[in-house]
Write a protein that holds these residues in place. Structure first.
Motif, PDB file in Angstrom:
ATOM      1  N   ALA A 155      15.721 126.067 -25.977  1.00 30.72           N
ATOM      2  CA  ALA A 155      14.759 126.259 -27.065  1.00 30.72           C
ATOM      3  C   ALA A 155      15.390 126.694 -28.379  1.00 30.72           C
ATOM      4  O   ALA A 155      14.880 126.346 -29.455  1.00 30.72           O
ATOM      5  CB  ALA A 155      13.708 127.289 -26.633  1.00 30.72           C
ATOM      6  N   HIS A 156      16.519 127.434 -28.332  1.00 32.75           N
ATOM      7  CA  HIS A 156      16.976 128.109 -29.543  1.00 32.75           C
ATOM      8  C   HIS A 156      18.414 127.843 -29.976  1.00 32.75           C
ATOM      9  O   HIS A 156      18.765 128.135 -31.116  1.00 32.75           O
ATOM     10  CB  HIS A 156      16.805 129.625 -29.376  1.00 32.75           C
ATOM     11  CG  HIS A 156      15.403 130.052 -29.095  1.00 32.75           C
ATOM     12  ND1 HIS A 156      14.378 129.910 -30.005  1.00 32.75           N
ATOM     13  CD2 HIS A 156      14.849 130.617 -27.986  1.00 32.75           C
ATOM     14  CE1 HIS A 156      13.250 130.369 -29.488  1.00 32.75           C
ATOM     15  NE2 HIS A 156      13.508 130.802 -28.270  1.00 32.75           N
ATOM     16  N   ILE A 157      19.259 127.321 -29.110  1.00 35.59           N
ATOM     17  CA  ILE A 157      20.672 127.257 -29.471  1.00 35.59           C
ATOM     18  C   ILE A 157      20.953 126.230 -30.557  1.00 35.59           C
ATOM     19  O   ILE A 157      21.977 126.304 -31.243  1.00 35.59           O
ATOM     20  CB  ILE A 157      21.540 126.965 -28.223  1.00 35.59           C
ATOM     21  CG1 ILE A 157      22.977 127.446 -28.446  1.00 35.59           C
ATOM     22  CG2 ILE A 157      21.510 125.477 -27.878  1.00 35.59           C
ATOM     23  CD1 ILE A 157      23.110 128.902 -28.724  1.00 35.59           C
ATOM     24  N   GLY A 158      20.052 125.287 -30.755  1.00 36.74           N
ATOM     25  CA  GLY A 158      20.278 124.253 -31.765  1.00 36.74           C
ATOM     26  C   GLY A 158      20.412 124.802 -33.170  1.00 36.74           C
ATOM     27  O   GLY A 158      21.079 124.191 -34.016  1.00 36.74           O
ATOM     28  N   PHE A 159      19.804 125.935 -33.447  1.00 36.87           N
ATOM     29  CA  PHE A 159      19.907 126.529 -34.774  1.00 36.87           C
ATOM     30  C   PHE A 159      21.327 127.008 -35.048  1.00 36.87           C
ATOM     31  O   PHE A 159      21.826 126.881 -36.164  1.00 36.87           O
ATOM     32  CB  PHE A 159      18.917 127.695 -34.897  1.00 36.87           C
ATOM     33  CG  PHE A 159      19.010 128.444 -36.197  1.00 36.87           C
ATOM     34  CD1 PHE A 159      18.484 127.908 -37.362  1.00 36.87           C
ATOM     35  CD2 PHE A 159      19.628 129.686 -36.260  1.00 36.87           C
ATOM     36  CE1 PHE A 159      18.578 128.597 -38.567  1.00 36.87           C
ATOM     37  CE2 PHE A 159      19.725 130.384 -37.445  1.00 36.87           C
ATOM     38  CZ  PHE A 159      19.199 129.842 -38.606  1.00 36.87           C
ATOM     39  N   LEU A 160      21.960 127.568 -34.028  1.00 40.14           N
ATOM     40  CA  LEU A 160      23.322 128.083 -34.187  1.00 40.14           C
ATOM     41  C   LEU A 160      24.365 126.996 -33.985  1.00 40.14           C
ATOM     42  O   LEU A 160      25.329 126.902 -34.747  1.00 40.14           O
ATOM     43  CB  LEU A 160      23.575 129.221 -33.191  1.00 40.14           C
ATOM     44  CG  LEU A 160      22.687 130.462 -33.315  1.00 40.14           C
ATOM     45  CD1 LEU A 160      23.014 131.453 -32.205  1.00 40.14           C
ATOM     46  CD2 LEU A 160      22.865 131.112 -34.676  1.00 40.14           C
TER      47      LEU A 160
END
Length: 274
Positions: A155-160
């Protein structure tokens, strides 16, 4: 020695020990200091009043470098030569620290990773904490960390790390693992920790709890000194610097009691005017 924590006196004094520094966090004190809690109202108020929470820690070793993962340091306001560190990202693994600098100090038989990431955060309790007789609880919580990490990465690692996603999800094939390990199974070979032991729970800075915190010299016993980020060391917050400061305060108090020279640095003072 925990056997010395008796409600009437510290047994063994002058034989097994002279002074005792109690640095066990409040979650553990509920179990090892029951007699003291029963006879020392202020001590009991502290143990019962300070709130704690489970936490989780995750370490991932990845074959690509941060640059290859697509990290935009400038876009995140980071210096190009600094180890990236975020402490306000998405829950529950909101804290990320790049520790790729440790890789040269590790031993790798096969392909060495090119980046290493640490993630930490709270581990919400799934239900009532079972009794100690439930020996499978720690491993169940660890598995819950693994499952939650998988969902969090998707859900979230794509931002980093924009390049760490495939078809909208985290690509586990990027992780370093034993030779021949299929991509989907590589995540389980990383390091996961569920801090569920009473003494491993994190001390919360809950409103009003500063009123029940005791100073290092307020245990109720003349030779029992308190240390840890859960005591009144000057701030109502749990962090490593607080634990260190409290330890200095305990040493300061013991030396003063023994008539030895004491450190007068303001940050280890016991009195408001020190």
């Amino acid at each position: 020695p925990l056997i010395g924590l008796h409600h009437s006196k510290l047994r063994g004094r002058g034989v097994d020990f002279d002074e005792v520094v109690l640095a066990i966090p409040p979650g553990g004190l509920r179990h090892v200091c029951r007699e003291i809690c029963a006879r020392r109202p202020r001590f009991r108020a502290m143990v019962e009043g300070i709130r704690t929470t489970q936490t989780q820690g995750v370490q991932l070793w990845l074959r690509p470098s941060l640059a290859e993962l697509g990290l935009d340091r400038a876009g995140l306001g980071m210096r190009p030569d600094a180890a990236p560190n975020l402490v306000t990202y998405a829950n529950p693994l909101y804290s990320w620290l790049d520790l790729s600098l440790l890789i040269p100090m590790e031993r790798w038989d096969g392909e060495a990773p090119r980046s290493c990431a640490y993630f930490t955060g709270p581990l919400p309790e799934a239900g009532p904490i079972p009794d100690f007789e439930d020996h499978g609880f720690p491993e169940r919580e660890r598995q819950r960390v693994i499952d939650g990490t998988r969902r969090w990465l998707d859900a979230h690692i794509g931002f980093l790390w924009p390049n760490a996603r495939v078809d909208g999800r985290f690509d586990p094939g990027l992780l370093t693992a034993a030779a021949g390990t299929p991509g989907p199974e590589r995540l389980a070979q990383q390091y996961f920790r569920a801090n569920v032991e009473p003494s491993a729970r994190y001390t919360l800075a809950y409103p009003g709890t500063h009123r029940v915190r005791l100073r290092t010299d307020q245990s109720g016993y003349s030779n029992l000194w308190l240390a840890g980020d859960w005591i009144d060391y000057g701030l109502n917050v749990g962090y490593i610097e607080g634990a260190i400061t409290s330890g200095l305060q305990a040493a300061h108090a013991i030396r003063r009691r023994l008539g030895l020279p004491v450190c007068r640095a303001p940050y280890v003072g016991l009195d408001p005017d020190e």
